[in-house]
Design an enzyme around this catalytic site. Structure first.
Site, PDB file in Angstrom:
ATOM      1  N   LYS A 202      31.293  48.660  42.986  1.00  0.00           N
ATOM      2  CA  LYS A 202      31.021  47.224  42.857  1.00  0.00           C
ATOM      3  C   LYS A 202      29.526  46.965  42.716  1.00  0.00           C
ATOM      4  O   LYS A 202      29.086  46.204  41.865  1.00  0.00           O
ATOM      5  CB  LYS A 202      31.588  46.454  44.059  1.00  0.00           C
ATOM      6  CG  LYS A 202      31.342  44.951  43.966  1.00  0.00           C
ATOM      7  CD  LYS A 202      31.827  44.208  45.212  1.00  0.00           C
ATOM      8  CE  LYS A 202      33.324  44.098  45.237  1.00  0.00           C
ATOM      9  NZ  LYS A 202      33.781  43.184  46.326  1.00  0.00           N
ATOM     10  N   GLU A 208      27.680  57.880  47.636  1.00  0.00           N
ATOM     11  CA  GLU A 208      28.548  58.977  47.222  1.00  0.00           C
ATOM     12  C   GLU A 208      28.875  58.898  45.733  1.00  0.00           C
ATOM     13  O   GLU A 208      28.838  59.905  45.007  1.00  0.00           O
ATOM     14  CB  GLU A 208      29.848  58.960  48.039  1.00  0.00           C
ATOM     15  CG  GLU A 208      29.646  59.092  49.536  1.00  0.00           C
ATOM     16  CD  GLU A 208      29.531  57.753  50.251  1.00  0.00           C
ATOM     17  OE1 GLU A 208      29.829  57.705  51.453  1.00  0.00           O
ATOM     18  OE2 GLU A 208      29.152  56.748  49.600  1.00  0.00           O
ATOM     19  N   GLY A 263      37.159  46.071  47.693  1.00  0.00           N
ATOM     20  CA  GLY A 263      37.451  47.398  47.168  1.00  0.00           C
ATOM     21  C   GLY A 263      38.860  47.857  47.455  1.00  0.00           C
ATOM     22  O   GLY A 263      39.548  48.390  46.574  1.00  0.00           O
ATOM     23  N   ARG A 264      39.329  47.665  48.681  1.00  0.00           N
ATOM     24  CA  ARG A 264      40.653  48.162  49.034  1.00  0.00           C
ATOM     25  C   ARG A 264      41.780  47.303  48.468  1.00  0.00           C
ATOM     26  O   ARG A 264      42.956  47.640  48.630  1.00  0.00           O
ATOM     27  CB  ARG A 264      40.777  48.320  50.546  1.00  0.00           C
ATOM     28  CG  ARG A 264      40.434  47.096  51.357  1.00  0.00           C
ATOM     29  CD  ARG A 264      40.285  47.459  52.835  1.00  0.00           C
ATOM     30  NE  ARG A 264      39.846  46.333  53.656  1.00  0.00           N
ATOM     31  CZ  ARG A 264      38.583  45.973  53.808  1.00  0.00           C
ATOM     32  NH1 ARG A 264      37.624  46.627  53.172  1.00  0.00           N
ATOM     33  NH2 ARG A 264      38.261  44.961  54.594  1.00  0.00           N
ATOM     34  N   GLU A 349      40.519  49.707  57.924  1.00  0.00           N
ATOM     35  CA  GLU A 349      39.249  49.120  57.514  1.00  0.00           C
ATOM     36  C   GLU A 349      39.340  47.604  57.518  1.00  0.00           C
ATOM     37  O   GLU A 349      38.359  46.907  57.779  1.00  0.00           O
ATOM     38  CB  GLU A 349      38.840  49.619  56.118  1.00  0.00           C
ATOM     39  CG  GLU A 349      37.418  49.227  55.741  1.00  0.00           C
ATOM     40  CD  GLU A 349      36.913  49.930  54.493  1.00  0.00           C
ATOM     41  OE1 GLU A 349      36.510  51.100  54.601  1.00  0.00           O
ATOM     42  OE2 GLU A 349      36.945  49.314  53.417  1.00  0.00           O
ATOM     43  N   HIS A 380      58.694  69.291  59.666  1.00  0.00           N
ATOM     44  CA  HIS A 380      58.330  70.614  60.179  1.00  0.00           C
ATOM     45  C   HIS A 380      56.895  70.619  60.679  1.00  0.00           C
ATOM     46  O   HIS A 380      56.260  71.679  60.766  1.00  0.00           O
ATOM     47  CB  HIS A 380      58.542  71.659  59.080  1.00  0.00           C
ATOM     48  CG  HIS A 380      59.966  71.789  58.663  1.00  0.00           C
ATOM     49  ND1 HIS A 380      60.840  72.687  59.236  1.00  0.00           N
ATOM     50  CD2 HIS A 380      60.698  71.094  57.753  1.00  0.00           C
ATOM     51  CE1 HIS A 380      62.028  72.560  58.690  1.00  0.00           C
ATOM     52  NE2 HIS A 380      61.976  71.600  57.782  1.00  0.00           N
ATOM     53  N   LYS A 488      26.098  54.458  57.128  1.00  0.00           N
ATOM     54  CA  LYS A 488      25.352  54.698  55.886  1.00  0.00           C
ATOM     55  C   LYS A 488      23.858  54.392  56.070  1.00  0.00           C
ATOM     56  O   LYS A 488      23.009  55.102  55.531  1.00  0.00           O
ATOM     57  CB  LYS A 488      25.944  53.855  54.757  1.00  0.00           C
ATOM     58  CG  LYS A 488      27.326  54.319  54.312  1.00  0.00           C
ATOM     59  CD  LYS A 488      27.785  53.571  53.079  1.00  0.00           C
ATOM     60  CE  LYS A 488      29.100  54.126  52.577  1.00  0.00           C
ATOM     61  NZ  LYS A 488      29.529  53.496  51.316  1.00  0.00           N
TER      62      LYS A 488
END
Length: 523
Positions: A202, A208, A263-264, A349, A380, A488
């Site tokens: 954005k 990153e 974003g999410r 978040e 399992h 950050k």
């Protein structure tokens, strides 16, 4: 509030509640505590609730004005009040062109027109790539796309592409981790001359993402035929077009991403262009159609038949009144293997907060920890913990009855059996017997007829609306994420210390200093 006090009394009334006894006492429980919608079955009959509990929860929903919050969401009011923004992800999947105006009195803008323009650009790009018409700097058609992002800029598209890969015929790969190995693996076997990068951020400053973008740029520039026009191999999806241009992406290669899309919640925007490239524009539109149908249900259905609201109320009940601290998600479909990770971000978040909208500190747990894995693999692994462990958790089964066009009775039978076993337990064994399973574990069962783009769109929209409703019930803003930003900020001086041996702030703690010293000596 009277409804909260009534719910506290309900907790006391349900002390010692046992699902086995509840089903024995009420032959109609399975019908009374299940919803049907568009051939789905949403079954909450194995939750620790009664019809009275649900009635009280819905009364509370009315008391806190849930309907008003829903209308405010769709109207574009600034529900992200800490950042002064609307949260208009639902507009991205609006299927008609009814105008939706946002902005101040003197800056009104019809965002539906903006969305249609962006969708047209996405479609042109996807069809050019899929048709072999998009050419790289050396004149060769693009054969692979690498999507670079982090968090919400990658989790949704990655989930959608992975879930719908059976309908895909274009090589699309994803990179998120700052570790250089992530990009190295994604580039394995690819040729710079036939590879396109989609860089999603954005702000176009996300550490990153930009580190991986710069590494991708360097990889392109090592090819002598690509290097002179490497920007031909980059698409930017961003709200900061100026930063993208400074990076080197031309205006024609930029797709918009607006500040009113978190974003999410951004899969439905140009952030999701990877799906249109992999599987075609029609598949992306089907994803939007499914989400839009869930939007209408959420907005229009009465509380008694509203799936997102009902599930949100039960989530809130489990967290705040029964103090269930863990929610396990078990999708019984290989196509949904990435769903638990996607939901971790969406739920935790969004609602992992401690201060309410009114500035008061929350006095209850705000969201359970969310984790899980696909069935039957998880049977399992952690299902042993569910059956015989000592932690109280709720389990959510997501079960498409068909895998593609193929019935999968063994998979469905295993899902139903696990839910049954969690409820029934093995009470024929003594509590001191190693084979004893106490049972009475609460679970929800979402049964879908199949998994396709439409069903996936509806499922993800269901979870988005549940998340928003839970935020309303907690009184918090689910659309900001200031906790993410703290780490950050602290990383910046540490990175400078590692790369340039810059001094650290004087208040740096001893543990960090020792750890930094260890890393320095081994770089």
């Amino acid at each position: 509030m009277e409804t909260v006090e009534a719910l506290r009394k309900q907790v006391r009334a349900l002390h010692g509640f046992d699902l086995r006894q509840a089903f024995a006492a009420d032959p109609m429980r399975a019908q009374a505590l299940a919803l049907t919608w568009e051939d789905w079955r949403v079954d909450v009959s194995r939750q620790h609730v009664t019809t009275e509990t649900l009635a009280l929860l819905r009364a509370h929903a009315e008391a806190v004005g849930l309907r008003g919050w829903i209308e405010a969401l769709f109207a574009g009011e600034k529900l992200n009040d800490s950042e002064g923004r609307a949260a208009l992800h639902t507009a991205l999947r609006q299927r008609d062109d009814t105008p939706l105006l946002t902005g101040g009195r003197h800056e009104r803008r019809n965002i539906i027109a903006d969305i249609r323009a962006a969708q047209a650009a996405m479609r042109v790009l996807a069809e050019a790539l899929r048709g072999g018409h998009y050419r790289g700097a050396g004149g060769a058609p693009i054969r692979a796309v690498v999507h670079i992002g982090i968090g919400g800029s990658v989790l949704g598209p990655h989930l959608a592409c992975d879930a719908l890969s059976a309908a895909g015929d274009f090589d699309v790969r994803f990179v998120a981790n700052l570790d250089p190995e992530a990009l190295h693996r994604a580039l394995r076997g690819l040729d710079p001359a036939t590879t396109l990068f989609v860089i999603v951020s954005k702000t176009f400053t996300t550490e990153e993402t930009m580190a991986n973008a710069r590494a991708a740029q360097a990889w392109l520039q090592r090819d002598e035929h690509v290097a002179p026009h490497w920007e031909r191999h980059c698409i930017a999806v961003t709200a900061n077009s100026e930063a993208a241009r400074v990076f080197g992406v031309s205006e024609a290669q930029i797709l918009p991403f607006w500040d009113w899309v978190g974003g999410r919640f951004s899969l439905w925007s140009a952030v999701g262009v990877a799906l249109a490239i992999q599987s075609g524009w029609q598949v992306f539109e089907q994803l939007l159609d499914g989400a839009a149908t869930m939007d209408r249900h959420f907005r229009e259905a009465p509380l008694s038949g509203n799936a997102p609201i009902t599930l949100a109320l039960i989530d809130w009940w489990n967290t705040c009144f029964l103090w269930r601290r863990e929610r396990v998600v078990a999708p019984y479909a290989e196509a949904l293997r990435l769903l638990p990770m996607y939901l971790q971000q969406l739920l935790m978040e969004s609602n992992g907060k401690r201060v309410r909208r009114d500035g008061e500190v929350v006095d209850v747990p705000t969201v359970t920890s969310v984790w899980g894995g696909i069935g039957t693999d998880s049977q399992h692994a952690f299902f042993q913990w569910l059956h015989q462990g000592t932690h109280a958790a709720t389990v959510e089964f997501i079960v498409p009855v068909r895998t593609g066009d193929t019935p999968c009775p063994g998979l469905v039978a295993n899902a139903l059996a696990q839910a049954q076993a969690l409820m029934r337990g093995a009470e024929d064994k003594a509590p001191t017997d190693v084979r004893f399973c106490p049972g009475n574990v609460a679970s929800t069962m979402l049964l879908l007829p199949r998994l396709d783009a439409w069903q996936l769109g509806a499922l993800l929209a269901l979870y988005e609306h549940r998340t928003f409703m839970e935020g309303v019930l907690y009184g918090i803003n689910p659309f900001d994420q200031f906790g993410v930003e703290l780490g950050k900020r602290l990383a910046q001086p540490l990175r400078a210390a590692l790369e340039q041996e810059q001094p650290l702030p004087p208040d740096t703690d001893a543990a960090t200093l020792a750890q930094l010293d260890y890393a320095r000596r081994r770089q």
